[in-house]
Write a protein that holds these residues in place. Structure first.
Motif, short mmCIF file in Angstrom:
data_model
loop_
_atom_site.label_atom_id
_atom_site.label_comp_id
_atom_site.label_asym_id
_atom_site.label_seq_id
_atom_site.Cartn_x
_atom_site.Cartn_y
_atom_site.Cartn_z
N ILE A 9 -8.85 -1.30 2.92
CA ILE A 9 -10.22 -0.85 2.73
C ILE A 9 -11.05 -1.65 3.71
CG2 ILE A 9 -10.46 -2.39 0.73
CD1 ILE A 9 -12.93 -0.79 -0.06
N GLU A 10 -11.94 -0.95 4.44
CA GLU A 10 -12.73 -1.66 5.44
C GLU A 10 -14.08 -0.99 5.63
OE1 GLU A 10 -10.97 -3.70 8.97
OE2 GLU A 10 -12.05 -2.10 10.04
N GLY A 11 -15.09 -1.82 5.82
CA GLY A 11 -16.44 -1.40 6.14
C GLY A 11 -17.22 -2.62 6.56
N HIS A 12 -18.53 -2.51 6.59
CA HIS A 12 -19.36 -3.64 6.98
C HIS A 12 -19.14 -4.81 6.02
CE1 HIS A 12 -23.60 -5.57 7.08
NE2 HIS A 12 -22.87 -6.08 8.05
N ARG A 53 7.51 -8.25 -1.61
CA ARG A 53 6.93 -9.26 -0.72
C ARG A 53 5.63 -8.71 -0.16
NH1 ARG A 53 12.14 -10.62 2.91
NH2 ARG A 53 12.58 -8.43 2.45
N ILE A 54 4.56 -9.49 -0.32
CA ILE A 54 3.23 -8.94 -0.06
C ILE A 54 2.43 -9.88 0.83
CG2 ILE A 54 1.05 -8.24 -1.12
CD1 ILE A 54 2.69 -7.44 -3.60
N SER A 55 1.81 -9.30 1.86
CA SER A 55 0.87 -10.01 2.72
C SER A 55 -0.53 -9.48 2.46
CB SER A 55 1.24 -9.79 4.19
OG SER A 55 0.18 -10.16 5.05
N ALA A 56 -1.51 -10.38 2.47
CA ALA A 56 -2.90 -9.97 2.18
C ALA A 56 -3.88 -10.53 3.20
CB ALA A 56 -3.29 -10.42 0.78
N THR A 57 -3.42 -10.75 4.43
CA THR A 57 -4.32 -11.23 5.48
C THR A 57 -4.15 -10.35 6.71
OG1 THR A 57 -2.68 -12.80 6.34
CG2 THR A 57 -4.27 -13.64 4.70
N PRO A 58 -5.21 -10.26 7.53
CA PRO A 58 -6.50 -10.94 7.40
C PRO A 58 -7.33 -10.36 6.26
CG PRO A 58 -6.55 -9.40 9.23
CD PRO A 58 -5.14 -9.41 8.75
N MET A 59 -8.12 -11.23 5.66
CA MET A 59 -9.05 -10.81 4.61
C MET A 59 -10.43 -11.34 4.95
SD MET A 59 -8.98 -11.35 0.45
CE MET A 59 -7.76 -10.04 0.22
N PHE A 60 -11.39 -10.43 5.01
CA PHE A 60 -12.76 -10.81 5.37
C PHE A 60 -13.72 -10.35 4.28
CE2 PHE A 60 -16.95 -10.33 7.07
CZ PHE A 60 -17.08 -11.31 8.03
N PHE A 61 -14.53 -11.29 3.79
CA PHE A 61 -15.63 -10.98 2.89
C PHE A 61 -16.90 -11.57 3.51
CE2 PHE A 61 -13.84 -10.38 -1.70
CZ PHE A 61 -12.83 -9.57 -1.22
N GLY A 62 -17.96 -10.78 3.59
CA GLY A 62 -19.23 -11.28 4.11
C GLY A 62 -20.37 -10.88 3.21
N HIS A 64 -14.09 2.68 4.27
CA HIS A 64 -12.98 3.58 4.52
C HIS A 64 -11.67 3.08 3.91
CE1 HIS A 64 -15.96 4.81 7.45
NE2 HIS A 64 -15.23 5.86 7.79
N PHE A 65 -10.88 4.00 3.38
CA PHE A 65 -9.57 3.70 2.82
C PHE A 65 -8.50 4.34 3.70
CE2 PHE A 65 -12.38 2.89 -0.60
CZ PHE A 65 -11.74 2.05 -1.50
N THR A 66 -7.45 3.57 3.98
CA THR A 66 -6.37 4.03 4.85
C THR A 66 -5.04 3.58 4.28
OG1 THR A 66 -7.90 3.55 6.68
CG2 THR A 66 -5.65 4.18 7.27
N ALA A 105 -17.90 2.76 13.60
CA ALA A 105 -17.08 3.90 13.22
C ALA A 105 -15.67 3.43 12.89
CB ALA A 105 -17.04 4.92 14.35
N ARG A 106 -15.10 3.97 11.82
CA ARG A 106 -13.76 3.57 11.37
C ARG A 106 -12.91 4.79 11.07
NH1 ARG A 106 -16.94 -0.85 9.88
NH2 ARG A 106 -15.82 -2.84 10.05
N ASN A 107 -11.60 4.55 11.00
CA ASN A 107 -10.66 5.60 10.61
C ASN A 107 -10.30 5.47 9.14
OD1 ASN A 107 -10.39 6.75 13.27
ND2 ASN A 107 -9.20 4.93 13.84
#
Length: 345
Positions: free
Chosen positions: A142-145, A158-167, A125-127, A67-69
């Protein structure tokens, strides 16, 4: 090891994804896309979508089906889903966007295999954190499985893009399905193995940190990534061709981001010194063997693991030891704001 033609094609895809052209600064595009998406939401959706920038939810991340927000794709209209995809496209490269699409599409494969309700391409989900502003400080996710993309934008530039997970589960679709044969993270697997196989026996012995791969990425979903000093084979211990292969493999991960952001990440590595970067491998070398590798410096780590489901289930992540969730950028921002306030008085 991939056929030379296949390897050349993978390297070409990497270069194209890193050096592509974007029309507008990324901070502007993300702010505009986020604003357009938020304006399309009704009151209930907007309440679910927006959190204060300082809320702990911004660091509440994971990559398992749970479950996510936020607002899930399944609760959006087609027009809202298009605007949400525009937001992803504002932060990622074309290849990164297509890989995101491929990861989400694998939910259909898993549903065909398992028949469980949690396998649903609508559960991404988008937050939004704070208020999107071309010159402001805010964030989005954006997050999901098997997908977690976290951006923080400070003062619009100035932009941060971590953590970034792709599976990818499965890593290769092997059942009778419209997606049969698809490999969402083929370059990550093939180029990593090709680099390890390029080493001579002495180099390979140094790079191999264990004959058994860990069960998952070691940093997991920890909010603060911690890992021992880099081990394995250093960049300085590689010949020129191998060094080029390591850079190309790193560019695969950086190249998920739009060109300007990918170039900035690679420049940070170059500025701090490629000689500080190590490549480590664990597990078998044949395709189908459980295996793991990481690209690791004192500043960042890229982890790849393929051990689950008969070594047909990939997890990958990019972590910044000081800058995950933009912590370093926020610290600089607060120090600068404090200094300006003192100067006024």
């Amino acid at each position: 090891m991939p056929h030379p033609t296949r390897l050349a094609a993978l390297l070409l895809v990497t270069c194209l994804s890193v050096f592509g052209h974007e029309d507008h600064p990324p901070g502007e595009e993300m702010a505009d896309a986020a604003t357009a998406w938020l304006q399309s939401l009704d009151g209930t959706q907007r309440q679910a979508a927006v959190y204060p920038l300082a809320d702990e939810e911004r660091e509440n991340w994971h990559f398992v089906p749970k479950a996510r927000n936020g607002v899930p794709l399944k609760e959006m209209t087609p027009a809202q889903r298009k605007l949400a995809r525009d937001l992803i496209a504002a932060g990622l490269s074309q290849r990164g966007l297509l890989t995101t699409d491929a990861i989400i599409a694998l939910e259909d494969v898993l549903f065909a295999m398992e028949g469980t309700a949690r396998r649903d391409r609508g559960l991404y989900h988008f937050t939004i954190f704070g208020a999107p502003d071309r010159l402001g400080t805010w964030g989005w996710r954006i997050e999901g499985h098997h997908l977690s993309v976290n951006f923080l934008i400070v003062e619009g530039t100035r932009i941060s893009a971590t953590p970034m997970f792709f599976g990818s589960n499965p890593a290769e679709v092997r059942i009778a399905h419209a997606h049969k044969g698809r490999r969402a993270l083929a370059a990550e697997e093939d180029l990593g193995r090709a680099l390890m196989l390029s080493f001579n026996p002495e180099q390979r012995s140094t790079a191999l940190i264990s004959t058994r791969a860990p069960a998952d990425i070691i940093t997991g979903n920890d909010r603060q990534a911690l890992l021992a000093a880099p081990s394995g084979l250093s960049y300085a211990q590689m010949n020129h061709a191998q060094q080029a292969q390591l850079r190309a493999l790193t560019e695969v991960y950086a190249g998920r981001l739009r060109a300007e952001l990918a170039a900035a990440e690679l420049q940070k590595i170059a500025d701090r010194g490629w000689n500080k970067v190590h490549f480590a491998w664990a597990g078998g070398l044949e395709r189908g063997d459980a295996h793991y590798y990481r690209i690791h410096s004192p500043d960042f780590v890229i982890e790849y693991d393929n051990t689950q489901n008969g070594a047909n289930h990939i997890h990958t992540t990019w972590r910044d030891f000081r800058g995950d969730f933009g912590r370093d950028l926020l610290k600089e921002h607060h120090l600068e704001s404090h200094a300006q306030d003192k100067a006024k008085h």
